[in-house]
Design an enzyme around this catalytic site. Structure first.
Site, PDB file in Angstrom:
ATOM      1  N   TYR A  50     -10.757 -21.708  -1.768  1.00 42.85           N
ATOM      2  CA  TYR A  50     -11.851 -21.060  -1.040  1.00 42.85           C
ATOM      3  C   TYR A  50     -12.049 -21.625   0.369  1.00 42.85           C
ATOM      4  O   TYR A  50     -12.789 -21.050   1.167  1.00 42.85           O
ATOM      5  CB  TYR A  50     -13.157 -21.162  -1.845  1.00 42.85           C
ATOM      6  CG  TYR A  50     -13.253 -20.110  -2.918  1.00 42.85           C
ATOM      7  CD1 TYR A  50     -12.452 -20.195  -4.061  1.00 42.85           C
ATOM      8  CD2 TYR A  50     -14.108 -19.026  -2.794  1.00 42.85           C
ATOM      9  CE1 TYR A  50     -12.512 -19.225  -5.052  1.00 42.85           C
ATOM     10  CE2 TYR A  50     -14.172 -18.049  -3.777  1.00 42.85           C
ATOM     11  CZ  TYR A  50     -13.380 -18.152  -4.895  1.00 42.85           C
ATOM     12  OH  TYR A  50     -13.435 -17.187  -5.864  1.00 42.85           O
TER      13      TYR A  50
ATOM     14  N   LYS B   8      -4.675 -26.593 -14.235  1.00 40.10           N
ATOM     15  CA  LYS B   8      -3.316 -26.099 -14.462  1.00 40.10           C
ATOM     16  C   LYS B   8      -2.388 -27.235 -14.030  1.00 40.10           C
ATOM     17  O   LYS B   8      -1.481 -27.051 -13.208  1.00 40.10           O
ATOM     18  CB  LYS B   8      -3.125 -24.805 -13.645  1.00 40.10           C
ATOM     19  CG  LYS B   8      -1.907 -24.015 -13.965  1.00 40.10           C
ATOM     20  CD  LYS B   8      -1.855 -23.383 -15.338  1.00 40.10           C
ATOM     21  CE  LYS B   8      -0.479 -22.787 -15.561  1.00 40.10           C
ATOM     22  NZ  LYS B   8      -0.171 -22.497 -16.972  1.00 40.10           N
TER      23      LYS B   8
ATOM     24  N   ASP C  89      -5.110 -21.199 -18.743  1.00 41.02           N
ATOM     25  CA  ASP C  89      -4.629 -20.021 -19.488  1.00 41.02           C
ATOM     26  C   ASP C  89      -5.012 -20.147 -20.965  1.00 41.02           C
ATOM     27  O   ASP C  89      -5.508 -19.192 -21.581  1.00 41.02           O
ATOM     28  CB  ASP C  89      -3.103 -19.806 -19.294  1.00 41.02           C
ATOM     29  CG  ASP C  89      -2.268 -21.069 -19.431  1.00 41.02           C
ATOM     30  OD1 ASP C  89      -2.841 -22.174 -19.532  1.00 41.02           O
ATOM     31  OD2 ASP C  89      -1.019 -20.961 -19.440  1.00 41.02           O
TER      32      ASP C  89
ATOM     33  N   ASP D 261     -14.186 -19.020 -10.928  1.00 41.13           N
ATOM     34  CA  ASP D 261     -14.504 -17.627 -10.585  1.00 41.13           C
ATOM     35  C   ASP D 261     -13.926 -16.681 -11.634  1.00 41.13           C
ATOM     36  O   ASP D 261     -14.614 -15.801 -12.148  1.00 41.13           O
ATOM     37  CB  ASP D 261     -13.927 -17.295  -9.201  1.00 41.13           C
ATOM     38  CG  ASP D 261     -14.191 -15.846  -8.821  1.00 41.13           C
ATOM     39  OD1 ASP D 261     -15.328 -15.388  -9.014  1.00 41.13           O
ATOM     40  OD2 ASP D 261     -13.253 -15.169  -8.368  1.00 41.13           O
TER      41      ASP D 261
ATOM     42  N   ASP E 132     -15.966 -14.287 -15.090  1.00 39.57           N
ATOM     43  CA  ASP E 132     -16.012 -12.837 -15.337  1.00 39.57           C
ATOM     44  C   ASP E 132     -15.640 -12.567 -16.802  1.00 39.57           C
ATOM     45  O   ASP E 132     -16.268 -11.736 -17.471  1.00 39.57           O
ATOM     46  CB  ASP E 132     -15.054 -12.069 -14.406  1.00 39.57           C
ATOM     47  CG  ASP E 132     -15.766 -11.545 -13.151  1.00 39.57           C
ATOM     48  OD1 ASP E 132     -16.672 -12.243 -12.650  1.00 39.57           O
ATOM     49  OD2 ASP E 132     -15.405 -10.445 -12.671  1.00 39.57           O
TER      50      ASP E 132
END
Ligand code: NAD
Ligand code: IPM
Ligand code: MN
Length: 362
Positions: free
Chosen positions: A147, A198, A231, A255, A259
């Site tokens: 970001y 990750k 994941d 982010d 969702d």
């Protein structure tokens, strides 16, 4: 100033909490005024000041946020209540970047707290999942990562074009959000903090997160720790949400997974958030965006905004008022006094009015 009376009978003044309201764009302009009226119905000692920053203002006079805007917010307000930024007429999205990301970065609101709580079985798209099975919180690093928009283009417009986008992770930034997550767990009676990254691929950034997580964990012996690649976390959120408690992760992964997490609660219309720097002016907003396709149609679910308002009140120490709002939203969900996205038949205003009436009677 409102007057109150202490036990000795002497009158003293209780200062009102000052809240800057920025509805922004699209459905933000519908849900935020409704959420403000619900907060007013609690009789909380708060005072609202409205700002018209958003696409309309930008298209009119080029203002995204005035030059002294962030300093003014930090100095004059106890909290900021924001709707959403994003409008198809501003294809560069520059106003959203300057206002929304500007607040997160310039006010240094480093912890984006996104609670994930299922209010009613009927809202969850998964089978046989009860409200108690979905009750966790994602704490998203909010000032760094991809970001920061660092990177560049090389040989632009040629077949050899190269684009880079840097993922910035500072020791200070990683440490403070991880520490915040353990403190959050401690304060809220949570048992476990899970760090998600990750690090099997992004070895430098992930390595820093891994080292700092292990180091900070030692200071919190009573709290269990766990690590999961992001994941695998997505799989876990769908297969066994009950196993999750506090999750801390970087800006981009946070982010994306929030969702997915919003879907577990009934959709983006239900999800609330707080952008927090302890001790400083913090910002509260629904997780959803400006939803241009349904904007102006009295269709948007106001609950994410209303629950973000409750989070803000709790943050300001107005716990009883926050509880009144949360109880009213729960009542609305249980009695199907909801908008169409979560299976009801009400409009934005009607749903919020039902909640407001319930709050007034509490
Ligand atoms: P979005 O959250 O606006 O919408 C995604 C989907 O969810 C759409 O189908 C929408 O109709 C639905 N939805 C969202 N909120 C809802 C609500 N309250 N009630 C019912 N349905 C709801 O995300 P998007 O479509 O990816 O983005 C639209 C614009 O909003 C873009 O400009 C984006 O950059 C911006 N955005 C802003 C924020 C923010 O200000 N915090 C967050 C996300 C997206
Ligand atoms: C969110 C939004 C924002 C983000 C966008 C609008 C910049 O998706 O608040 O989740 O990516 O943080
Ligand atoms: Mn998002």
């Amino acid at each position: 100033m409102d007057e109150d009376r202490c036990r000795s009978g002497i009158l003293f003044a209780v200062p009102k909490k000052k809240i800057a309201v920025v509805p922004g764009d699209g459905i933000g302009k519908e849900v935020i005024p409704q959420a403000v009226s619900v907060i007013e119905a609690t009789a909380a000692l708060v005072e609202f000041t409205h700002f018209d920053w958003g696409a309309d203002r930008f298209l009119k006079d080029g203002t995204t946020i005035p030059a002294d805007g962030f300093q003014m917010l930090a100095q004059n307000f106890d909290a900021i209540f924001l709707g959403a930024l994003g409008d198809p007429r501003v294809s560069s999205n520059i106003h959203a970047k300057e206002i929304l990301l500007g607040m997160r970065f310039k006010l240094d609101l480093y912890a984006n707290v996104r609670p994930v709580k299922l209010l009613d079985e009927g809202l969850c798209p998964l089978k046989n999942v009860k409200p108690d099975d979905v009750d966790f919180v994602v704490i998203r690093e909010n000032t760094e990562g991809v970001y920061m928009d660092m990177g560049g283009l090389f040989k632009q417009g040629t077949p050899d074009e190269v684009a880079t986008q840097e993922d910035i992770n500072t020791r200070k930034g990683v440490e403070r959000v991880i520490r915040f997550s353990f403190e959050y767990a401690k304060r809220n009676g949570r048992k476990k903090v899970l760090m998600s990254d990750k690090s099997n691929v992004m070895t430098y950034a992930g390595g820093l997160w891994q080292r700092v997580f292990k180091e900070i964990a030692k200071e919190y012996a009573d709290i269990q720790t766990q690590h999961m690649y992001v994941d695998a976390l997505c799989l876990q959120m769908v297969r066994d949400p009950e196993s999750l408690d506090v999750i801390v992760t970087n800006n981009m992964f946070g982010d994306i997974v929030t969702d997915l997490a919003a879907a577990l609660q009934g959709g983006l219309g239900m999800a609330a958030s707080g952008n927090i720097h302890p001790g400083r002016t913090s910002m509260f907003e629904p997780v959803h965006g400006s939803a241009p396709a349904i904007a102006g149609k009295n269709m948007a679910n106001p609950m994410g905004a209303i629950l973000s308002g409750a989070m803000m009140l709790r943050h300001l120490g107005l716990t009883a008022e926050a509880e009144k709002i949360e109880a009213a939203v729960l009542g609305a969900v249980q009695q199907k006094k909801t908008t169409v996205d979560v299976g009801g038949a009400m409009g934005t205003r009607e749903c919020a009015e039902w909640i407001r009436d319930r709050v007034s009677q509490a």
